[in-house]
Design a protein around this motif. Structure first.
Motif, PDB file in Angstrom:
ATOM      1  N   PHE A  42      -8.406   3.348   7.509  1.00 32.44           N
ATOM      2  CA  PHE A  42      -7.968   2.307   6.791  1.00 32.44           C
ATOM      3  C   PHE A  42      -7.296   2.778   5.599  1.00 32.44           C
ATOM      4  CE2 PHE A  42     -11.268   0.993   9.596  1.00 32.44           C
ATOM      5  CZ  PHE A  42     -10.841   0.052  10.503  1.00 32.44           C
ATOM      6  N   VAL A  43      -6.095   2.077   5.214  1.00 33.73           N
ATOM      7  CA  VAL A  43      -5.499   2.356   4.212  1.00 33.73           C
ATOM      8  C   VAL A  43      -4.747   1.179   3.414  1.00 33.73           C
ATOM      9  CG1 VAL A  43      -3.192   3.439   3.459  1.00 33.73           C
ATOM     10  CG2 VAL A  43      -4.345   4.082   5.595  1.00 33.73           C
ATOM     11  N   ILE A  44      -5.404   1.236   1.939  1.00 27.91           N
ATOM     12  CA  ILE A  44      -4.947  -0.011   1.152  1.00 27.91           C
ATOM     13  C   ILE A  44      -3.511   0.765   0.623  1.00 27.91           C
ATOM     14  CG2 ILE A  44      -5.485  -1.223  -0.819  1.00 27.91           C
ATOM     15  CD1 ILE A  44      -8.260  -1.013  -0.254  1.00 27.91           C
ATOM     16  N   THR A  45      -2.397  -0.303   0.541  1.00 31.86           N
ATOM     17  CA  THR A  45      -1.197   0.209  -0.232  1.00 31.86           C
ATOM     18  C   THR A  45      -0.762  -0.737  -1.143  1.00 31.86           C
ATOM     19  OG1 THR A  45       0.065  -1.051   1.550  1.00 31.86           O
ATOM     20  CG2 THR A  45      -0.418   1.369   2.142  1.00 31.86           C
ATOM     21  N   LYS A  46       0.113  -0.387  -1.954  1.00 34.18           N
ATOM     22  CA  LYS A  46       0.507  -1.377  -2.814  1.00 34.18           C
ATOM     23  C   LYS A  46       2.359  -0.896  -2.867  1.00 34.18           C
ATOM     24  CE  LYS A  46       0.521  -2.674  -7.626  1.00 34.18           C
ATOM     25  NZ  LYS A  46      -0.172  -2.477  -9.043  1.00 34.18           N
ATOM     26  N   SER A  47       2.960  -2.167  -3.074  1.00 36.30           N
ATOM     27  CA  SER A  47       4.534  -2.190  -2.791  1.00 36.30           C
ATOM     28  C   SER A  47       5.031  -3.076  -4.133  1.00 36.30           C
ATOM     29  CB  SER A  47       4.898  -2.506  -1.622  1.00 36.30           C
ATOM     30  OG  SER A  47       4.777  -3.972  -1.414  1.00 36.30           O
ATOM     31  N   ASP A  48       6.266  -3.359  -4.089  1.00 35.33           N
ATOM     32  CA  ASP A  48       6.797  -4.498  -5.064  1.00 35.33           C
ATOM     33  C   ASP A  48       7.268  -5.742  -4.276  1.00 35.33           C
ATOM     34  OD1 ASP A  48       9.039  -3.323  -3.536  1.00 35.33           O
ATOM     35  OD2 ASP A  48       9.998  -2.814  -5.309  1.00 35.33           O
ATOM     36  N   ASN A  49       6.777  -5.985  -3.314  1.00 35.70           N
ATOM     37  CA  ASN A  49       6.917  -7.024  -2.314  1.00 35.70           C
ATOM     38  C   ASN A  49       6.241  -8.327  -2.764  1.00 35.70           C
ATOM     39  OD1 ASN A  49       8.289  -5.708  -0.318  1.00 35.70           O
ATOM     40  ND2 ASN A  49       6.319  -5.103   0.677  1.00 35.70           N
ATOM     41  N   VAL A  50       6.628  -9.377  -2.560  1.00 32.82           N
ATOM     42  CA  VAL A  50       5.822 -10.665  -2.990  1.00 32.82           C
ATOM     43  C   VAL A  50       4.523 -10.621  -2.918  1.00 32.82           C
ATOM     44  CG1 VAL A  50       5.897 -13.229  -2.657  1.00 32.82           C
ATOM     45  CG2 VAL A  50       8.064 -12.046  -2.553  1.00 32.82           C
ATOM     46  N   LYS A  51       3.878 -10.160  -1.705  1.00 30.20           N
ATOM     47  CA  LYS A  51       2.327  -9.987  -1.740  1.00 30.20           C
ATOM     48  C   LYS A  51       2.266  -8.328  -1.909  1.00 30.20           C
ATOM     49  CE  LYS A  51       1.289 -13.959   1.173  1.00 30.20           C
ATOM     50  NZ  LYS A  51       0.942 -14.109   2.381  1.00 30.20           N
ATOM     51  N   PRO A  52       1.905  -7.828  -2.733  1.00 32.62           N
ATOM     52  CA  PRO A  52       2.153  -6.218  -3.114  1.00 32.62           C
ATOM     53  C   PRO A  52       0.979  -5.392  -2.352  1.00 32.62           C
ATOM     54  CG  PRO A  52       1.164  -7.363  -5.178  1.00 32.62           C
ATOM     55  CD  PRO A  52       1.557  -8.537  -4.132  1.00 32.62           C
ATOM     56  N   PHE A  53      -0.184  -5.935  -2.102  1.00 33.19           N
ATOM     57  CA  PHE A  53      -1.154  -5.150  -1.385  1.00 33.19           C
ATOM     58  C   PHE A  53      -1.234  -5.403   0.112  1.00 33.19           C
ATOM     59  CE2 PHE A  53      -2.750  -6.179  -5.773  1.00 33.19           C
ATOM     60  CZ  PHE A  53      -2.634  -4.777  -6.113  1.00 33.19           C
TER      61      PHE A  53
END
Length: 99
Positions: A42-53
């Motif tokens: 299982f991987v938790i990621t972060k991005s610059d999307n509206v929902k970042p996680f």
């Protein structure tokens, strides 16, 4: 692919590494956990999307690594706690510590 494929992949998914990338965005690894059966991670990621996680599950199927999106969310703690509790209830993960 062998049973150790997931473990080897898990060991390379270090925080700060790119997990996925396309023409619109890039997801960075925040946290990874190997399932009890060691056949899933299982991987938790972060991005610059509206929902970042986001939370993803990775497993081997038909000799290929499959990446399944388990959802994206605005706030890490509340959504991940609910998802984590469901995974624990199903006996899927050893632990998933909060970031």
């Amino acid at each position: 692919m062998t049973e150790s494929t997931i473990r080897k992949y898990y060991e390379k998914l270090l925080p700060g590494n790119v997990f996925s990338k396309n023409q619109f965005s890039e997801s960075i690894v925040e946290k990874t956990e190997l399932a009890k059966n060691q056949n899933e991670l299982f991987v938790i990621t972060k991005s610059d999307n509206v929902k970042p996680f986001a939370l993803a599950k990775v497993f081997v199927e038909n000799n290929k690594l499959v990446h399944e999106n388990l959802g994206s969310f605005l706030i890490l703690t509340e959504r991940i706690k609910r998802t984590y509790l469901q995974l624990v209830k199903n006996g899927k993960v050893v632990k998933l510590s909060m970031i």
